[in-house]
Design an enzyme around this catalytic site. Structure first.
Site, short mmCIF file in Angstrom:
data_model
loop_
_atom_site.label_atom_id
_atom_site.label_comp_id
_atom_site.label_asym_id
_atom_site.label_seq_id
_atom_site.Cartn_x
_atom_site.Cartn_y
_atom_site.Cartn_z
N LYS A 140 0.98 -1.39 -0.02
CA LYS A 140 -0.02 0.11 0.19
C LYS A 140 0.94 1.14 0.13
O LYS A 140 0.56 2.38 -0.73
CB LYS A 140 -0.95 0.02 1.21
N ARG A 194 -8.98 1.94 9.61
CA ARG A 194 -8.65 0.51 9.77
C ARG A 194 -9.74 -0.02 10.70
O ARG A 194 -9.74 -1.19 10.91
CB ARG A 194 -7.45 0.73 10.39
N ARG A 240 11.24 -7.23 4.94
CA ARG A 240 11.32 -5.74 5.19
C ARG A 240 12.06 -5.59 6.48
O ARG A 240 12.81 -4.60 6.50
CB ARG A 240 9.85 -5.15 5.12
N ARG A 281 12.24 -2.07 10.75
CA ARG A 281 10.91 -1.56 11.11
C ARG A 281 10.70 -2.41 12.43
O ARG A 281 10.68 -3.59 12.56
CB ARG A 281 9.82 -1.60 10.24
N ARG A 286 -0.37 -8.16 13.77
CA ARG A 286 -0.67 -7.24 12.77
C ARG A 286 -1.73 -7.96 11.70
O ARG A 286 -2.59 -7.22 11.47
CB ARG A 286 0.28 -6.33 12.29
P1 AMP Z 1 1.24 0.92 8.78
O1 AMP Z 1 2.40 1.65 8.46
O2 AMP Z 1 -0.06 1.49 7.97
O3 AMP Z 1 1.50 -0.41 8.78
O4 AMP Z 1 0.81 1.21 10.43
C1 AMP Z 1 1.93 0.76 11.38
C2 AMP Z 1 1.08 1.10 12.83
O5 AMP Z 1 0.60 2.10 12.90
C3 AMP Z 1 0.07 0.06 12.83
O6 AMP Z 1 0.16 -1.25 13.03
C4 AMP Z 1 -0.60 0.74 13.92
O7 AMP Z 1 -0.33 0.40 15.12
C5 AMP Z 1 -0.72 2.30 13.82
N1 AMP Z 1 -1.61 2.70 12.80
C6 AMP Z 1 -1.51 3.13 11.47
N2 AMP Z 1 -2.58 3.47 11.10
C7 AMP Z 1 -3.69 3.22 11.83
C8 AMP Z 1 -5.08 3.54 12.01
N3 AMP Z 1 -5.94 3.91 10.87
N4 AMP Z 1 -5.76 3.21 13.33
C9 AMP Z 1 -4.82 2.62 14.15
N5 AMP Z 1 -3.80 2.40 14.34
C10 AMP Z 1 -2.93 2.84 13.16
#
Ligand code: AMP
Length: 194
Positions: free
Chosen positions: A17, A91, A130, A136, A147
């Protein structure tokens, strides 16, 4: 171009994404709004939000809505003519229910939700890779599995809402990055009459 593109990139962690949203953002000239990136920046700068969000992100859990929604709102309200690409938001059903009236209020209806479909074992492999490359913190193996569980239980149900609204397009994300980009661009040209 007719209406500015207002997109949500959807899909499991590791689906691509962020990568595809960044490419489309350049192509469309529309800002890429990644809630994960916003949170990582806030954490690295040790802001108040960063401190409150840190343990959730590290554990692969969702950050509570009250920490995030005002940020998303601000970004959307602040960006008008060129549209936007939301990556990582909404989400949960409650986040989707928050988003919808905000978009009505600012007169920026959603154009499309694009879901990148990638099977679970493939995203697990990608995320492990990754972690090795980028380090990360939330890409450790236990966190990756958490996740994915969170995605399947809390995030996937959001798709049905958008499918019912006729906004959902699914793209096979289990292919080389460039092929996925080509299909995404074609798909936007068809659906958004670019
Ligand atoms: P991502 O980079 O989109 O995979 O997001 C990394 C982490 O950020 C996720 O595993 C959540 O802990 C937090 N996060 C990102 N977007 C959201 C969201 N819309 N709602 C809640 N937590 C989020």
């Amino acid at each position: 171009m007719s209406d500015p593109p207002r997109l949500i990139m959807f899909g499991p962690p590791g689906a691509g994404k962020g990568t595809q949203a960044a490419i489309l953002s350049q192509w469309l000239g529309a800002p890429h709004i990644s809630t994960g990136e916003v949170l990582r920046r806030e954490i690295s700068e040790a802001t108040e939000l960063g401190k409150q969000a840190e343990s959730y992100v590290k554990d692969g859990a969702l950050v509570p809505d009250n920490l995030l929604v005002s940020i998303v709102r601000e970004r959307l309200v602040g960006s008008s003519a060129v549209g936007w690409i939301l990556d990582g938001f909404p989400r949960t059903i409650s986040q989707a229910r928050f988003l919808s009236p905000v978009l009505s209020e600012i007169g920026q209806p959603l154009s499309l939700v694009i879901c990148l479909d990638v099977p679970r074992p493939v995203v697990v492999d990608r995320l492990i890779e990754r972690q090795a490359k980028e380090g990360r913190e939330d890409d450790s193996e236990a966190t990756i599995l958490r996740r994915l569980d969170v995605y399947e239980s809390q995030t996937l149900p959001v798709l049905k809402l958008y499918d019912d609204e006729g906004k959902l397009v699914r793209v096979d994300g289990n292919r080389p990055l460039e092929e996925v980009t080509v299909e995404l661009k074609e798909c936007l040209q068809i659906h958004l009459a670019l």
